[in-house]
Design an enzyme around this catalytic site. Structure first.
Site, PDB file in Angstrom:
ATOM      1  CG  PHE A 121      -3.366   7.855  10.961  1.00  0.00           C
ATOM      2  CD1 PHE A 121      -3.018   8.097  12.279  1.00  0.00           C
ATOM      3  CD2 PHE A 121      -2.423   8.113   9.976  1.00  0.00           C
ATOM      4  CE1 PHE A 121      -1.767   8.592  12.611  1.00  0.00           C
ATOM      5  CE2 PHE A 121      -1.164   8.605  10.296  1.00  0.00           C
ATOM      6  CZ  PHE A 121      -0.837   8.845  11.618  1.00  0.00           C
ATOM      7  CB  ALA A 241       1.223   1.864  11.693  1.00  0.00           C
ATOM      8  CD  GLN A 278      18.271 -23.638 -14.994  1.00  0.00           C
ATOM      9  OE1 GLN A 278      18.734 -22.949 -15.901  1.00  0.00           O
ATOM     10  NE2 GLN A 278      18.969 -24.552 -14.381  1.00  0.00           N
ATOM     11  CD  GLU A 363       0.373   2.737   7.698  1.00  0.00           C
ATOM     12  OE1 GLU A 363       1.253   2.494   8.534  1.00  0.00           O
ATOM     13  OE2 GLU A 363      -0.731   2.170   7.672  1.00  0.00           O
TER      14      GLU A 363
HETATM   15  N1  CAA Z   1       9.707   9.035  16.738  1.00  0.00           N
HETATM   16  C1  CAA Z   1       9.710  10.095  17.600  1.00  0.00           C
HETATM   17  N2  CAA Z   1      10.016  11.340  17.207  1.00  0.00           N
HETATM   18  C2  CAA Z   1      10.353  11.527  15.920  1.00  0.00           C
HETATM   19  C3  CAA Z   1      10.397  10.482  14.980  1.00  0.00           C
HETATM   20  C4  CAA Z   1      10.057   9.195  15.439  1.00  0.00           C
HETATM   21  N3  CAA Z   1      10.065   8.150  14.621  1.00  0.00           N
HETATM   22  N4  CAA Z   1      10.757  10.979  13.783  1.00  0.00           N
HETATM   23  C5  CAA Z   1      10.960  12.281  13.958  1.00  0.00           C
HETATM   24  N5  CAA Z   1      10.716  12.617  15.246  1.00  0.00           N
HETATM   25  C6  CAA Z   1      10.847  13.931  15.872  1.00  0.00           C
HETATM   26  C7  CAA Z   1      12.291  14.418  15.736  1.00  0.00           C
HETATM   27  O1  CAA Z   1      13.097  13.949  16.773  1.00  0.00           O
HETATM   28  C8  CAA Z   1      12.099  15.914  15.785  1.00  0.00           C
HETATM   29  O2  CAA Z   1      11.937  16.311  17.132  1.00  0.00           O
HETATM   30  P1  CAA Z   1      12.718  17.588  17.736  1.00  0.00           P
HETATM   31  O3  CAA Z   1      12.172  18.767  16.976  1.00  0.00           O
HETATM   32  O4  CAA Z   1      12.345  17.570  19.185  1.00  0.00           O
HETATM   33  O5  CAA Z   1      14.172  17.350  17.440  1.00  0.00           O
HETATM   34  C9  CAA Z   1      10.775  16.141  15.097  1.00  0.00           C
HETATM   35  O6  CAA Z   1      10.063  14.895  15.195  1.00  0.00           O
HETATM   36  C10 CAA Z   1      10.918  16.527  13.633  1.00  0.00           C
HETATM   37  O7  CAA Z   1      11.661  15.481  12.997  1.00  0.00           O
HETATM   38  P2  CAA Z   1      12.317  15.645  11.563  1.00  0.00           P
HETATM   39  O8  CAA Z   1      13.155  16.897  11.542  1.00  0.00           O
HETATM   40  O9  CAA Z   1      12.994  14.371  11.217  1.00  0.00           O
HETATM   41  O10 CAA Z   1      11.031  15.897  10.665  1.00  0.00           O
HETATM   42  P3  CAA Z   1      10.875  16.093   9.110  1.00  0.00           P
HETATM   43  O11 CAA Z   1       9.934  17.205   8.899  1.00  0.00           O
HETATM   44  O12 CAA Z   1      12.239  16.169   8.468  1.00  0.00           O
HETATM   45  O13 CAA Z   1      10.104  14.782   8.646  1.00  0.00           O
HETATM   46  C11 CAA Z   1       9.736  12.497   7.992  1.00  0.00           C
HETATM   47  C12 CAA Z   1      10.463  13.509   8.917  1.00  0.00           C
HETATM   48  C13 CAA Z   1      10.321  11.164   8.417  1.00  0.00           C
HETATM   49  C14 CAA Z   1      10.026  12.733   6.534  1.00  0.00           C
HETATM   50  C15 CAA Z   1       8.218  12.557   8.246  1.00  0.00           C
HETATM   51  O14 CAA Z   1       7.663  13.766   7.763  1.00  0.00           O
HETATM   52  C16 CAA Z   1       7.494  11.385   7.607  1.00  0.00           C
HETATM   53  O15 CAA Z   1       7.468  10.293   8.157  1.00  0.00           O
HETATM   54  N6  CAA Z   1       6.848  11.606   6.429  1.00  0.00           N
HETATM   55  C17 CAA Z   1       5.993  10.593   5.823  1.00  0.00           C
HETATM   56  C18 CAA Z   1       4.604  10.721   6.364  1.00  0.00           C
HETATM   57  C19 CAA Z   1       3.770   9.511   6.121  1.00  0.00           C
HETATM   58  O16 CAA Z   1       4.199   8.384   6.311  1.00  0.00           O
HETATM   59  N7  CAA Z   1       2.519   9.755   5.727  1.00  0.00           N
HETATM   60  C20 CAA Z   1       1.572   8.695   5.491  1.00  0.00           C
HETATM   61  C21 CAA Z   1       0.388   8.907   6.401  1.00  0.00           C
HETATM   62  S1  CAA Z   1      -0.741   7.602   6.615  1.00  0.00           S
HETATM   63  C22 CAA Z   1      -1.346   7.187   5.123  1.00  0.00           C
HETATM   64  O17 CAA Z   1      -0.588   6.842   4.277  1.00  0.00           O
HETATM   65  C23 CAA Z   1      -2.807   7.171   4.834  1.00  0.00           C
HETATM   66  C24 CAA Z   1      -3.555   6.053   5.414  1.00  0.00           C
HETATM   67  O18 CAA Z   1      -4.678   6.265   5.827  1.00  0.00           O
HETATM   68  C25 CAA Z   1      -3.020   4.693   5.410  1.00  0.00           C
END
Ligand code: CAA
Length: 409
Positions: A121, A241, A278, A363
């Protein structure tokens, strides 16, 4: 113990056998070598584990996220690195499952289910980790190809995967439809594996930078066949995930707890097993309680994900943050119980603590999970409007005193 389904109990038994016969005896070796455990992957594929979360119509076993979590827990009890080496294939394939065209699903998922192809990913970048939407990797449409330029960071499975779900900016001018996902195969000209990270834990799984330079990918590999849906697909993928990361964390916590139980029962100090002091007994009791609470939360989140229920984003974030914080606490306490032995690399317990740390980071850091939960709580508050009369009147007015009241004062 959660009320496991028959399918989950089946996969739990299969995964337990693989974990005890193949994974645990080799966990130290692969941790030291920092090498991908191909023989373990082959054993997992032979036992059918790579098919668990993939629907039957695409060559899988149809066990969903619930059975996936059960398997990840069993593997992680023996080795957290193997737990994620397995789980990351689900992370990589969820974009296809959730957003792919029928053709894309038929093409890729059966190969993953058989264990013939590994998938990774590609979302995070050097300057776009928590702020996933701030990515810079770019995909330009050129005839019937997208041309990708840029780089991805911390790509788990990077060094061994055959397929990559890569998120990139295809429409820089758009706010809502800026990002798309492309499926990129290893060996595509312009795609290169770069820096392999030297990690604190989960050392058997290769985490790489992946670079793209004028990398041409057929339009047919555009996820879902339509541009602009990449960010939503990435967010939905993470909803699916994160229970898996929670299961990995809970497996690590459970594995460390089990070793601590055995150690504390055998280790004699002041003429009795230390478990009868304990101070240690209560530590074990708290560890066991938190592991069980984490397990129940993970399995409930997985159940709701499989049921495609409303509101999974919040519960998925909750289980990830709770189980991974528990894992860090429990594995640290396990090292404490093992005392001097716990700090030494001669015994597996210190590895549990090293492997656990990353679960609070990848994640989505636990700070991001808390942000997701907090945002959802704000959204849900409108349903609690009927409680307003029970809070101070001036607060109900949003802290703004009517002009008349101020004038009188
Ligand atoms: N499901 C569906 N749509 C979603 C959603 C969800 N869970 N979360 C947000 N959206 C949509 C919103 O509805 C919005 O849509 P509209 O524009 O149509 O209204 C759009 O996405 C933007 O949403 P936000 O304004 O909430 O977005 P944001 O920029 O503020 O970010 C965040 C939200 C939750 C912080 C996100 O950026 C996030 O999850 N960040 C963390 C990323 C992450 O987990 N990275 C790890 C990657 S994998 C990894 O670790 C490596 C590996 O290989 C294991």
């Amino acid at each position: 113990m959660p009320a496991y389904t028959a399918d989950q109990l089946h996969w739990k038994a299969v995964a337990h056998k693989v974990a005890e016969e193949v994974v645990r005896p080799q966990a130290k070796k692969y941790d030291e070598l920092q090498q991908y455990p191909w023989e373990i992957k082959d054993a997992m594929a032979k036992a059918g584990l790579m098919s668990v979360w993939i629907p039957k119509e695409y060559g899988g076993s149809g066990g969903g996220v619930g059975s996936l979590c059960v398997v990840i827990e069993e593997l992680s009890r023996a080795c957290g690195g193997v737990g994620v080496a397995y789980a990351v294939n689900a992370l990589g394939s969820f974009p296809i499952l959730l957003g792919g065209t029928e053709e894309q699903k038929q093409k890729w998922l059966p190969l993953i289910a058989k264990g013939e192809k590994l998938i990774a990913f590609g979302l995070s970048e050097k300057f776009a980790g928590s702020d996933a939407g701030g990515m810079r990797t770019h995909g330009r449409l050129d005839g019937d190809h997208y041309v990708i330029n840029g780089e991805k960071k911390w790509c788990t499975n990077g060094g061994c995967a055959d397929i990559f779900s890569v998120f990139c900016v295809t429409d820089p001018e758009s706010k809502a439809k800026r990002i798309s996902a492309l499926l990129v195969e290893k060996g595509t000209p312009g795609f290169t594996l770069q820096k392999q990270e030297d990690k604190m834990g989960i050392r058997c799984v290769p985490v790489n930078e992946i670079h793209f330079k004028e990398c041409r990918v057929p339009v047919a590999n555009l996820l879902g066949g339509k541009p602009g849906h990449g960010f939503k697909h990435a967010m939905q993928t993470l909803d699916y995930a994160r229970p898996g990361v929670a299961a990995q964390a809970m497996g690590l916590a459970c594995g460390a707890l089990e070793l601590s139980q055995v150690y504390a029962q055998k280790r004699q100090q002041f003429g009795v097993p230390i478990s009868s002091h304990q101070a240690v007994g209560f530590m074990l009791a708290d560890m066991a309680t938190k592991v069980e609470a984490a397990r129940l939360l993970v399995m409930e989140a997985a159940r709701l994900v499989d049921a495609r229920a409303e509101g999974i984003t919040k519960l998925s974030a909750m289980c990830k943050l709770y189980a991974t914080d528990v894992a860090m606490e429990v594995t640290t306490n396990a090292v404490q119980i093992f005392g001097g032995y716990g700090y030494m690399k001669d015994y597996p317990i210190e590895k549990y603590m090293r492997d656990a740390k990353i679960t609070q980071i990848y994640e989505g850091t636990n700070q991001i999970q808390r942000m997701v939960v907090a945002r959802n709580l704000v959204k849900e508050t409108t349903e609690l409007d009927f409680l307003q009369k029970w809070i101070p009147t001036e607060v109900q007015r949003g802290g703004i005193e009517p002009v008349a009241v101020i004038a009188k004062a």
